[in-house]
Design a protein around this motif. Structure first.
Motif, PDB file in Angstrom:
ATOM      1  N   ALA A  36      -1.564  12.367  18.694  1.00 36.74           N
ATOM      2  CA  ALA A  36      -2.658  11.600  19.310  1.00 36.74           C
ATOM      3  C   ALA A  36      -2.801  10.251  18.621  1.00 36.74           C
ATOM      4  O   ALA A  36      -2.940  10.183  17.396  1.00 36.74           O
ATOM      5  N   ALA A  95     -10.099   9.517  20.895  1.00 37.85           N
ATOM      6  CA  ALA A  95     -10.314  10.062  22.240  1.00 37.85           C
ATOM      7  C   ALA A  95      -9.173  11.005  22.627  1.00 37.85           C
ATOM      8  O   ALA A  95      -9.400  12.112  23.139  1.00 37.85           O
ATOM      9  N   ALA A  96      -7.923  10.592  22.370  1.00 36.94           N
ATOM     10  CA  ALA A  96      -6.783  11.452  22.683  1.00 36.94           C
ATOM     11  C   ALA A  96      -6.795  12.708  21.807  1.00 36.94           C
ATOM     12  O   ALA A  96      -6.439  13.809  22.258  1.00 36.94           O
ATOM     13  N   VAL A 152      -9.521  14.256  20.635  1.00 38.10           N
ATOM     14  CA  VAL A 152     -10.557  15.170  21.150  1.00 38.10           C
ATOM     15  C   VAL A 152     -10.069  15.880  22.404  1.00 38.10           C
ATOM     16  O   VAL A 152     -10.257  17.097  22.567  1.00 38.10           O
ATOM     17  N   GLN A 153      -9.402  15.157  23.283  1.00 35.79           N
ATOM     18  CA  GLN A 153      -8.884  15.767  24.505  1.00 35.79           C
ATOM     19  C   GLN A 153      -7.819  16.807  24.194  1.00 35.79           C
ATOM     20  O   GLN A 153      -7.796  17.906  24.775  1.00 35.79           O
ATOM     21  N   ALA A 154      -6.926  16.490  23.249  1.00 37.38           N
ATOM     22  CA  ALA A 154      -5.895  17.451  22.874  1.00 37.38           C
ATOM     23  C   ALA A 154      -6.493  18.678  22.200  1.00 37.38           C
ATOM     24  O   ALA A 154      -6.010  19.797  22.394  1.00 37.38           O
ATOM     25  N   THR A 155      -7.574  18.491  21.429  1.00 35.64           N
ATOM     26  CA  THR A 155      -8.229  19.629  20.775  1.00 35.64           C
ATOM     27  C   THR A 155      -8.838  20.567  21.812  1.00 35.64           C
ATOM     28  O   THR A 155      -8.729  21.805  21.703  1.00 35.64           O
ATOM     29  N   ARG A 156      -9.483  20.003  22.828  1.00 35.11           N
ATOM     30  CA  ARG A 156     -10.044  20.839  23.898  1.00 35.11           C
ATOM     31  C   ARG A 156      -8.949  21.591  24.645  1.00 35.11           C
ATOM     32  O   ARG A 156      -9.104  22.784  24.959  1.00 35.11           O
ATOM     33  N   ARG A 157      -7.872  20.919  24.915  1.00 37.40           N
ATOM     34  CA  ARG A 157      -6.764  21.578  25.618  1.00 37.40           C
ATOM     35  C   ARG A 157      -6.180  22.706  24.786  1.00 37.40           C
ATOM     36  O   ARG A 157      -5.876  23.798  25.303  1.00 37.40           O
TER      37      ARG A 157
END
Length: 349
Positions: A187, A191-192, A194-199
């Protein structure tokens, strides 16, 4: 322009190769000067003396030239030896450098191959399966595990470790999704990340739910299953960044293991299998000992019967012996009796 020959500290330096050329020239000049100095003015003694001196000078010059040639030859031989030794060392170092370069090229090819495997989802899954299968074959006996074992619900687990109840056979899955974790590590910004962590969290929950639903079968398998992670870094990141998800999976009976932790788990399972095998062998030995004790009792009874028969036979033999003695005594008495035999009758006249 530079001076030739060169000077060092105001002193003229003559190269070694120039000295043999200068010696004949100096000798010729010296001879000419001597001729001019001792040129005879009419007497023969001066000419003879000059000839002797010239001959002696020529001998000394020949000796000096020979010595100089010998020193030059030794110097050239030493220089050639040093040059060959330096060339040999250079060749050895070049060989070492070539070997190191070949190793680096081979390692680069292996790294490229590994990167291609990890980049391809199917190849990565096959890589994890191969690693898992090698570990199972190395740590467990052949009868202690099965590969691609079908369950009663129609699914096939990657591996099944045959443990006795309790705990029962344990299923292992080796197809953990790595895309979200790789996106998290690559990442570029928050922002990238956080999105990767959620995924990644969503992928973990989904995969844990699949394993818990498909691989945990009451009465058929143990109350837990294993998810094999082919990377120690992934295992460390999941425990460090998603400890809650790891604990939630453990409460559902699904445990995430890396190559290092699976090695320890397989060691414990191997010890459990050995203990079960020893118990089975001990039970078998106990049954064999009971059978042996039964056979020993039967043998004792038969020996007692045999001894009784031998006793009876001995008594019969004693009775036979007594009867035989009586018969012998009677025969002796009969033989001792004197009986008069009658005279034979005369024939009638």
């Amino acid at each position: 322009m530079r001076d030739f020959p060169p000077r060092i500290g105001g002193v003229l330096c003559v190269p070694d190769w120039l000295l043999p050329l200068l010696v004949p020239v100096v000798a010729a000049l010296a001879g000419g000067f001597l001729v001019l100095a001792f040129r005879p003015r009419g007497g023969g003694e001066g000419v003879a003396l000059l000839a002797d001196r010239m001959e002696a000078l020529s001998d000394r010059l020949d000796q000096a030239v020979a010595q100089q040639n010998e020193r030059l030859a030794r110097s050239l031989a030493d220089s050639a030896d040093r040059t060959q030794e330096s060339a040999r060392r250079i060749h050895e170092r070049l060989a070492v450098i070539d070997a190191a370069r070949a190793n680096i090229e081979a390692l680069g090819g292996q790294v490229t191959t590994l990167a291609g495997i990890l980049g391809n989802k199917q190849a990565r899954g096959a890589f994890g399966e191969v690693q898992l299968r090698d570990m199972l074959a190395d740590r467990l006996p052949a009868e202690g595990w099965a590969w691609q074992h079908p369950l009663s619900n129609g699914t096939r687990c990657d591996a099944l470790i045959r443990l006795p109840f309790p705990p029962g056979p344990i299923a292992i899955d080796s197809k953990f999704p790595l895309e979200a974790w790789q996106a998290l590590r690559a990442a570029p910004d928050d922002a990238a990340r956080v999105q990767a962590t959620r995924r990644l969290s969503a992928d973990i929950r989904r995969h844990v739910d699949d394993v818990a639903t498909k691989y945990i079968r009451p009465g058929e398998t143990a109350e837990g299953a294993l998810i094999f992670l082919p990377s120690e870094a992934l295992h460390a990141d999941l425990h460090a960044l998603h400890g809650g998800l790891v604990q939630e999976a453990a409460r559902r009976g699904v445990y995430l293991v890396s190559p290092g932790t699976l090695w320890a788990v397989l060691g414990a399972m191997r010890a459990l299998m050995r203990d079960v095998r020893l118990r089975a062998e001990a039970q078998h030995l106990r049954l064999e000992v009971a059978r042996l004790a039964e056979e020993t009792g039967r043998l004792d009874r038969r020996v007692a019967n045999l001894k009784r028969h031998f006793g009876e036979a001995q008594a019969d033999m004693d009775q036979i012996g007594i009867t035989a003695q009586k018969i012998l005594g009677a025969a002796a008495r009969i033989e001792a009796v004197e009986i008069d035999t009658p005279a034979p009758a005369r024939a009638a006249e």
